[in-house]
Design a protein around this motif. Sequence first.
Motif, PDB file in Angstrom:
ATOM      1  N   PRO A 331       0.828  -1.217   0.000  1.00  0.00           N
ATOM      2  CA  PRO A 331       0.000   0.000   0.000  1.00  0.00           C
ATOM      3  C   PRO A 331       0.857   1.259   0.000  1.00  0.00           C
ATOM      4  O   PRO A 331       2.096   1.183   0.053  1.00  0.00           O
ATOM      5  CB  PRO A 331      -0.796  -0.138   1.294  1.00  0.00           C
ATOM      6  CG  PRO A 331       0.127  -0.884   2.212  1.00  0.00           C
ATOM      7  CD  PRO A 331       0.859  -1.857   1.331  1.00  0.00           C
ATOM      8  N   ARG A 332       0.186   2.398  -0.007  1.00  0.00           N
ATOM      9  CA  ARG A 332       0.868   3.690   0.019  1.00  0.00           C
ATOM     10  C   ARG A 332       0.858   4.232   1.450  1.00  0.00           C
ATOM     11  O   ARG A 332      -0.064   3.946   2.210  1.00  0.00           O
ATOM     12  CB  ARG A 332       0.182   4.657  -0.948  1.00  0.00           C
ATOM     13  CG  ARG A 332       0.081   4.063  -2.356  1.00  0.00           C
ATOM     14  CD  ARG A 332      -0.567   4.974  -3.353  1.00  0.00           C
ATOM     15  NE  ARG A 332      -0.807   4.273  -4.622  1.00  0.00           N
ATOM     16  CZ  ARG A 332      -0.868   4.861  -5.798  1.00  0.00           C
ATOM     17  NH1 ARG A 332      -0.726   6.173  -5.905  1.00  0.00           N
ATOM     18  NH2 ARG A 332      -1.095   4.151  -6.890  1.00  0.00           N
ATOM     19  N   PHE A 333       1.870   5.011   1.791  1.00  0.00           N
ATOM     20  CA  PHE A 333       2.039   5.487   3.166  1.00  0.00           C
ATOM     21  C   PHE A 333       2.069   7.007   3.209  1.00  0.00           C
ATOM     22  O   PHE A 333       2.687   7.658   2.367  1.00  0.00           O
ATOM     23  CB  PHE A 333       3.329   4.930   3.772  1.00  0.00           C
ATOM     24  CG  PHE A 333       3.316   3.436   3.934  1.00  0.00           C
ATOM     25  CD1 PHE A 333       2.831   2.854   5.088  1.00  0.00           C
ATOM     26  CD2 PHE A 333       3.781   2.613   2.927  1.00  0.00           C
ATOM     27  CE1 PHE A 333       2.806   1.476   5.246  1.00  0.00           C
ATOM     28  CE2 PHE A 333       3.762   1.234   3.051  1.00  0.00           C
ATOM     29  CZ  PHE A 333       3.278   0.661   4.220  1.00  0.00           C
ATOM     30  N   GLY A 334       1.422   7.553   4.230  1.00  0.00           N
ATOM     31  CA  GLY A 334       1.318   8.993   4.352  1.00  0.00           C
ATOM     32  C   GLY A 334       2.598   9.681   4.788  1.00  0.00           C
ATOM     33  O   GLY A 334       2.768  10.881   4.564  1.00  0.00           O
ATOM     34  N   HIS A 335       3.523   8.958   5.418  1.00  0.00           N
ATOM     35  CA  HIS A 335       4.732   9.585   5.946  1.00  0.00           C
ATOM     36  C   HIS A 335       5.879   9.636   4.945  1.00  0.00           C
ATOM     37  O   HIS A 335       6.965  10.088   5.287  1.00  0.00           O
ATOM     38  CB  HIS A 335       5.211   8.837   7.197  1.00  0.00           C
ATOM     39  CG  HIS A 335       4.328   9.047   8.379  1.00  0.00           C
ATOM     40  ND1 HIS A 335       4.517   8.397   9.592  1.00  0.00           N
ATOM     41  CD2 HIS A 335       3.241   9.834   8.556  1.00  0.00           C
ATOM     42  CE1 HIS A 335       3.589   8.778  10.439  1.00  0.00           C
ATOM     43  NE2 HIS A 335       2.800   9.645   9.841  1.00  0.00           N
ATOM     44  N   TYR A 336       5.657   9.114   3.739  1.00  0.00           N
ATOM     45  CA  TYR A 336       6.755   9.025   2.784  1.00  0.00           C
ATOM     46  C   TYR A 336       6.383   9.689   1.466  1.00  0.00           C
ATOM     47  O   TYR A 336       5.218   9.751   1.091  1.00  0.00           O
ATOM     48  CB  TYR A 336       7.131   7.551   2.539  1.00  0.00           C
ATOM     49  CG  TYR A 336       7.619   6.881   3.791  1.00  0.00           C
ATOM     50  CD1 TYR A 336       8.931   7.028   4.210  1.00  0.00           C
ATOM     51  CD2 TYR A 336       6.744   6.143   4.581  1.00  0.00           C
ATOM     52  CE1 TYR A 336       9.380   6.453   5.386  1.00  0.00           C
ATOM     53  CE2 TYR A 336       7.179   5.560   5.754  1.00  0.00           C
ATOM     54  CZ  TYR A 336       8.488   5.710   6.153  1.00  0.00           C
ATOM     55  OH  TYR A 336       8.917   5.141   7.319  1.00  0.00           O
TER      56      TYR A 336
END
Length: 376
Positions: A331-336
């Motif tokens: 999945p995609r991550f908000g911190h990166y």
Amino acid sequence: MGPLQGIRVVEMAGIGPAPFAGMILADLGATVIRIDPPKRPGIGADLMGRGKRAIAIDAKKPGAAELIARIVERSSILIEGFRPGVMERLGLGPSELMAVNPRLIYGRMTGWGQDGPKAARSGHDINYISMSGVLGSIGDEVHGPSIPLNLVGDFGGGGMLLVAGVLAALIESHRTGKGQVVDAAMVDGSLLLMTMIYSMFQEDGWPSGPGNNLLDGGAPFYCTYATKDGRWVAVGALEPQFFKELVEVLDLGERFTTDNQYDQRRWPEMRRAFTERFLRRTRGEWESLFATSDACVTPVLTMGEALDHPFHQERGSFVKVGNLCQPGPAPRFGHYDEEERRLRRELVYDSTGILTEIGVAQDEIDALLGQELVIE
């Protein structure tokens, strides 16, 4: 970049689910070191080699097990996909490697599991999913079982399950200081993916043979239809509000309503009507008509079409790895920074660099290369 930065993973080269697990871990930010045999592994491994570094070691030569143990000593996770007993015969079983690294997570990927009546037998995805009831539930009674590529056994019930297992064990090791063996079997994983279907089956929610039930193409509002140009659309209007929009766009709202949607006596008539309606327009025309609808109707794309489809172009669904386009990390991550995280490099052979990182002196590296225990 990713949440697993600082975690080193050793992957014993193979094909199928274990390389897929290693690829996911690399996508998540782990440093993945693939240990190859002198002859490079099959194409499936290299296609899933993105983000990894490799070192070629002849595991059958004297001193190979000790050298691999030195790499594992500085790693958090090892994953392997051999038959039961192979790693032990190489001197690289859990007891040997966890003796040098008690916190090691030792991930094992097999088809039938580490024990049981079929543990020593050969098999492939199709065999594991045939024994778990998956294959017998997909298809229809006329044409027989339909093979869902090798997605259910190798990748969904295999590699992804292995990733979940080793990451759960890694979290526990941070709490307890102890590693453990993770036994991921594709027959178990494909069974696990069938949890909802098995529950429906036992509660009379799956009453008929394959191709006659709610989620296997039996329901006329959850299946595929041919279009005027010989292509296909997928219809998934399960919920009443979605079904209502579907029949309205098809101009069938007077014949079929949410009151009779689940009346199976009406399903043959409904299927005939839907089939006739979808044949009136091309796939592209239907895609445009349903573009702003919640009827859950989408085009059935080929892989080539998916690569160029505006939806995937806008989301950046694919990444370029060498000369190949591949599905991007998920999945995609908000911190990166996802754009930076999705820049995936090809597999890199870096035998000398890997050995240097674990503290092997240059003269010893030269000797290992000279003995062809390590191949540059």
